[in-house]
Design a protein around this motif. Structure first.
Motif, short mmCIF file in Angstrom:
data_model
loop_
_atom_site.label_atom_id
_atom_site.label_comp_id
_atom_site.label_asym_id
_atom_site.label_seq_id
_atom_site.Cartn_x
_atom_site.Cartn_y
_atom_site.Cartn_z
N GLY A 107 4.65 19.94 -5.01
CA GLY A 107 4.74 19.89 -6.46
C GLY A 107 3.99 21.05 -7.10
N LEU A 108 2.78 21.32 -6.61
CA LEU A 108 1.99 22.44 -7.12
C LEU A 108 2.68 23.76 -6.83
CD1 LEU A 108 -0.60 23.60 -8.36
CD2 LEU A 108 -1.65 23.49 -6.08
N LEU A 109 3.24 23.90 -5.62
CA LEU A 109 3.88 25.16 -5.25
C LEU A 109 5.10 25.43 -6.13
CD1 LEU A 109 3.72 27.54 -3.33
CD2 LEU A 109 5.02 26.21 -1.65
N PHE A 110 5.92 24.41 -6.38
CA PHE A 110 7.09 24.60 -7.23
C PHE A 110 6.67 24.95 -8.66
CE2 PHE A 110 10.41 22.60 -4.47
CZ PHE A 110 11.38 23.57 -4.68
N ILE A 111 5.63 24.30 -9.15
CA ILE A 111 5.18 24.58 -10.52
C ILE A 111 4.68 26.01 -10.66
CG2 ILE A 111 3.36 24.02 -12.18
CD1 ILE A 111 3.77 21.06 -11.35
N VAL A 112 3.94 26.49 -9.67
CA VAL A 112 3.44 27.87 -9.72
C VAL A 112 4.60 28.87 -9.61
CG1 VAL A 112 1.97 29.56 -8.58
CG2 VAL A 112 1.18 27.22 -8.83
N VAL A 113 5.56 28.55 -8.75
CA VAL A 113 6.76 29.40 -8.66
C VAL A 113 7.46 29.44 -10.01
CG1 VAL A 113 9.08 29.51 -7.67
CG2 VAL A 113 7.11 29.18 -6.18
N ALA B 24 17.53 23.92 -9.80
CA ALA B 24 16.81 23.08 -10.76
C ALA B 24 15.67 23.85 -11.41
CB ALA B 24 16.25 21.85 -10.05
N PRO B 25 15.33 23.53 -12.68
CA PRO B 25 14.10 24.08 -13.25
C PRO B 25 12.92 23.73 -12.35
CG PRO B 25 15.38 22.91 -14.92
CD PRO B 25 16.03 22.62 -13.61
N ALA B 26 11.95 24.61 -12.28
CA ALA B 26 10.85 24.43 -11.32
C ALA B 26 10.15 23.09 -11.51
CB ALA B 26 9.85 25.57 -11.46
N ALA B 27 9.95 22.66 -12.76
CA ALA B 27 9.29 21.38 -13.00
C ALA B 27 10.13 20.22 -12.50
CB ALA B 27 9.01 21.21 -14.50
N VAL B 28 11.45 20.33 -12.65
CA VAL B 28 12.36 19.29 -12.15
C VAL B 28 12.38 19.32 -10.63
CG1 VAL B 28 14.76 18.51 -12.12
CG2 VAL B 28 13.74 19.32 -14.25
N ALA B 29 12.38 20.52 -10.04
CA ALA B 29 12.34 20.64 -8.59
C ALA B 29 11.08 20.01 -8.02
CB ALA B 29 12.43 22.11 -8.17
N ALA B 30 9.96 20.11 -8.76
CA ALA B 30 8.72 19.47 -8.31
C ALA B 30 8.89 17.96 -8.22
CB ALA B 30 7.59 19.82 -9.27
N LEU B 31 9.62 17.36 -9.15
CA LEU B 31 9.88 15.92 -9.09
C LEU B 31 10.92 15.60 -8.02
CD1 LEU B 31 9.99 15.01 -12.89
CD2 LEU B 31 8.17 14.53 -11.27
N GLY C 131 0.80 -1.22 0.00
CA GLY C 131 0.00 0.00 0.00
C GLY C 131 0.83 1.26 0.00
N ILE C 132 1.95 1.24 0.71
CA ILE C 132 2.81 2.43 0.75
C ILE C 132 3.43 2.68 -0.62
CG2 ILE C 132 4.82 3.47 1.85
CD1 ILE C 132 4.27 1.68 4.29
N ALA C 133 3.98 1.62 -1.21
CA ALA C 133 4.57 1.75 -2.54
C ALA C 133 3.53 2.15 -3.58
CB ALA C 133 5.24 0.44 -2.95
N LEU C 134 2.30 1.69 -3.40
CA LEU C 134 1.24 2.04 -4.35
C LEU C 134 0.99 3.54 -4.36
CD1 LEU C 134 -0.98 1.14 -6.33
CD2 LEU C 134 -2.51 0.89 -4.36
N LEU C 135 0.92 4.15 -3.18
CA LEU C 135 0.72 5.60 -3.12
C LEU C 135 1.89 6.34 -3.76
CD1 LEU C 135 -1.81 5.21 -1.40
CD2 LEU C 135 -0.93 6.98 0.14
N MET C 136 3.11 5.88 -3.48
CA MET C 136 4.28 6.54 -4.07
C MET C 136 4.31 6.35 -5.59
SD MET C 136 5.68 8.04 -1.56
CE MET C 136 3.99 8.27 -1.01
N LEU C 137 3.87 5.18 -6.04
CA LEU C 137 3.78 4.93 -7.48
C LEU C 137 2.80 5.89 -8.14
CD1 LEU C 137 4.21 3.21 -10.07
CD2 LEU C 137 2.41 1.68 -9.20
N LEU C 138 1.62 6.02 -7.55
CA LEU C 138 0.61 6.91 -8.12
C LEU C 138 1.07 8.36 -8.10
CD1 LEU C 138 -2.63 5.31 -6.60
CD2 LEU C 138 -1.71 5.05 -8.92
N LEU C 139 1.78 8.75 -7.05
CA LEU C 139 2.32 10.10 -6.99
C LEU C 139 3.32 10.34 -8.11
CD1 LEU C 139 2.62 12.81 -5.42
CD2 LEU C 139 4.42 11.70 -4.07
N THR C 140 4.17 9.34 -8.35
CA THR C 140 5.20 9.46 -9.38
C THR C 140 4.59 9.59 -10.77
OG1 THR C 140 6.69 8.09 -8.04
CG2 THR C 140 7.28 8.41 -10.35
N VAL C 141 3.68 8.68 -11.10
CA VAL C 141 3.11 8.68 -12.45
C VAL C 141 2.16 9.85 -12.66
CG1 VAL C 141 3.35 6.17 -12.59
CG2 VAL C 141 1.16 7.15 -11.90
N GLY C 142 1.66 10.43 -11.56
CA GLY C 142 0.80 11.60 -11.69
C GLY C 142 1.59 12.88 -11.88
N LEU C 143 2.68 13.04 -11.12
CA LEU C 143 3.46 14.28 -11.20
C LEU C 143 4.33 14.37 -12.45
CD1 LEU C 143 4.80 15.29 -7.65
CD2 LEU C 143 3.25 16.55 -9.15
#
Length: 514
Positions: free
Chosen positions: A349-355, A247-254, A85-97
């Motif tokens: 992730g949202l905050l870095f992208i907006v920045v 880092a570029p903001a999008a990369v910093a978000a990851l 379950g823990i890895a599942l949440l991290m997986l979904l976060l990764t493929v979403g961001l």
């Protein structure tokens, strides 16, 4: 569905996509962008199939969708995958961001004349490595990808970053992480020798617990220091403000939204089950480090003059809460820590992208270069405020329930520590509100009126890519139960090793693709 090698596909698809995108000629930038986005979208679809087919019921196997393919038989080195379950949440976060980060950086490279295919290929390679670390169920395989992810991130910061110190930040990030990885490698080899040549995580977990003493303590430290640097925990944090700022903001978000979570994920996956007595021995020290990190990073964030460095310091404070939640050893605090890992990825992730949106328009991430920007950028300013309030765990946003569970669980075991940690909430309000006030409110900087880009509010593309994050933050803020249902069984299984009752674990079996 379970008979399909979905976990292998989750690693293979972005790797293949990276190779395809890297082979595209530099002049065909749009083809590279769309190919990379298609690959990331396919990965997200496969991850959704895993989430749908995952067994959330009580008593389900700890690792599911298990696969194992022999690689080097003499060394017990298999390509072994499994998801809890823990890895599942991290997986979904990764493929979403990842696709959101791609869209955020869609046109950012046009002005710097860098290779677009190489940039998006590096993003896909990074995604593959991050996914592999979350899914690996072989200790050496985990180590391989734990180190491999440094390479694409190094080039993303050093080649595509901003500011005069981007090369310094990239090298510092690489050396810090490499040092931690080398300590872990020594511990991995020692673990392999001590357990008779076994790297398989499930076999190690099922074996008799390692005898307490100096060996377990040293092995724990070898793993923990590597993970603490990756997270990063105070005082192993000094690379993050430089890397996040360059880092570029999008990369910093990851980087901050996903990659850093590998450190805290690995503590739960490896340190607690494999070294339970050493974990308890060092827990008071780690809790102390975590609480100091919460307060220290919040104070330092207040004094920052660069938006990206400020957000990076806020993340160090948030990782202090995650560390407190893990090492308080209560179900509520540990569940809250895992939810914090996921929800922090959404909010930061949202905050870095907006920045990043602001920095591209203004050509600067310096707070002093703004002032009154909300007058011509009302929608961007609103999303910026929302992301900041989510970052400080405002009730109704997803991070709130995470922070509440961490503090609630910590109070039951150590009230003074929890009281000190709550100071971080007050300080978070200070640095978020002050950041917003200095950039968006107050007297308008006259230079902004001379810049056409500072009069262009969010475009349709920008609105479309922030919308899923806003919806997720609000949705899980008001209805976090699906996340809790996913992680609680894995959290309970992990804490059984600390309570001394690992024999109560569910049957260690799942679907295996030979």
């Amino acid at each position: 569905m379970n008979e399909l090698p979905l976990l292998s596909a989750l690693v293979a698809v972005p790797l293949i996509g990276a190779l395809v995108v890297a082979s595209i000629r530099r002049e065909n930038a749009d083809a590279a962008r769309w190919t990379a986005l298609a690959a990331a979208g396919l990965v997200a679809v496969i991850a959704a199939l895993v989430a749908v087919g995952f067994d959330y019921s009580e008593g389900a196997p700890w690792l599911q969708f298990t696969e194992s393919y022999t690689w080097v038989e003499a060394w017990d080195l298999n390509l072994s995958w499994g998801v809890d379950g823990i890895a599942l949440l991290m997986l979904l976060l990764t493929v979403g961001l990842t696709p959101i980060a791609m869209l955020a950086a869609w046109r950012d490279l046009d002005a710097v004349k860098r290779s677009v295919p190489a940039f998006f290929a590096l993003i896909l390679a990074l995604e593959a490595a991050m996914i592999a670390t979350f899914l690996a169920s072989n200790v050496l395989l985990f180590y391989f990808f734990f180190e491999a992810m440094l390479v694409p991130m190094y080039f993303l910061i050093g080649s595509y970053g901003t500011g005069p110190k981007k090369q310094y930040a990239a090298v510092k990030f690489f050396l810090y992480s490499l040092l931690g990885g080398l300590l872990m490698l020594v511990a991995v080899i020692a673990l392999w020798v001590h357990n008779g040549g076994v790297f398989d995580w499930q076999t190690l977990v099922d074996a008799e617990p390692m005898a307490s003493g100096a060996l377990q303590n040293w092995l724990f430290l070898g793993f923990f220091i590597a993970f603490a640097i990756k997270a990063p925990f105070f005082p192993f944090h000094t690379w993050l403000p430089d890397a996040g700022g360059a880092a570029p903001a999008a990369v910093a978000a990851l980087l901050v939204g996903v990659m850093d979570k590998i450190g805290t994920f690995a503590i739960l996956r490896y340190c607690l089950p494999l070294f339970p007595e050493a974990t308890q021995t060092f827990a008071p020290w780690i809790i102390g480090m975590s609480v100091i990190g919460v307060v220290y990073a919040a104070f330092v964030a207040i004094g920052q003059t660069d938006l990206k460095r400020l957000v990076a310091y806020t993340s160090i404070a948030h990782f202090g809460f995650i560390g407190l939640g893990i090492f308080a050893f209560t179900q509520a605090s540990a569940t809250g820590a895992v939810l914090y890992m996921f929800n922090h990825g959404l909010a930061t992730g949202l905050l870095f992208i907006v920045v990043g949106f602001l920095a591209i328009r203004r050509g600067s991430a310096q707070i002093a270069d703004y002032g009154g920007a909300a007058k011509t950028l009302p929608v961007l300013a609103g999303i910026f405020l929302f992301a900041g309030l989510a970052s400080l765990s405002l009730p109704g946003t997803a991070p709130f329930i995470s922070e509440f569970l961490v503090l609630f669980g910590a109070f039951t075991g150590n009230e003074p520590v929890a009281v000190v940690a709550t100071l971080g909430i007050i300080l978070a309000a200070a640095y978020v509100i002050w950041m917003y006030q200095r950039t968006m409110q107050g007297e308008r900087n006259p230079v902004l009126d001379e810049m056409p880009a500072m009069k262009r509010d969010l475009t349709m593309r920008e609105k479309a890519l922030v919308a899923p994050l806003v919806i997720a933050i609000l949705g899980f803020g008001f209805f976090p139960q699906p996340l809790i249902d996913a992680v609680e069984p894995a959290v309970d299984n992990t804490l059984l090793f600390i309570s001394g009752s690992p024999e109560d674990l569910p049957a260690a079996e799942g679907v295996t693709n030979e």
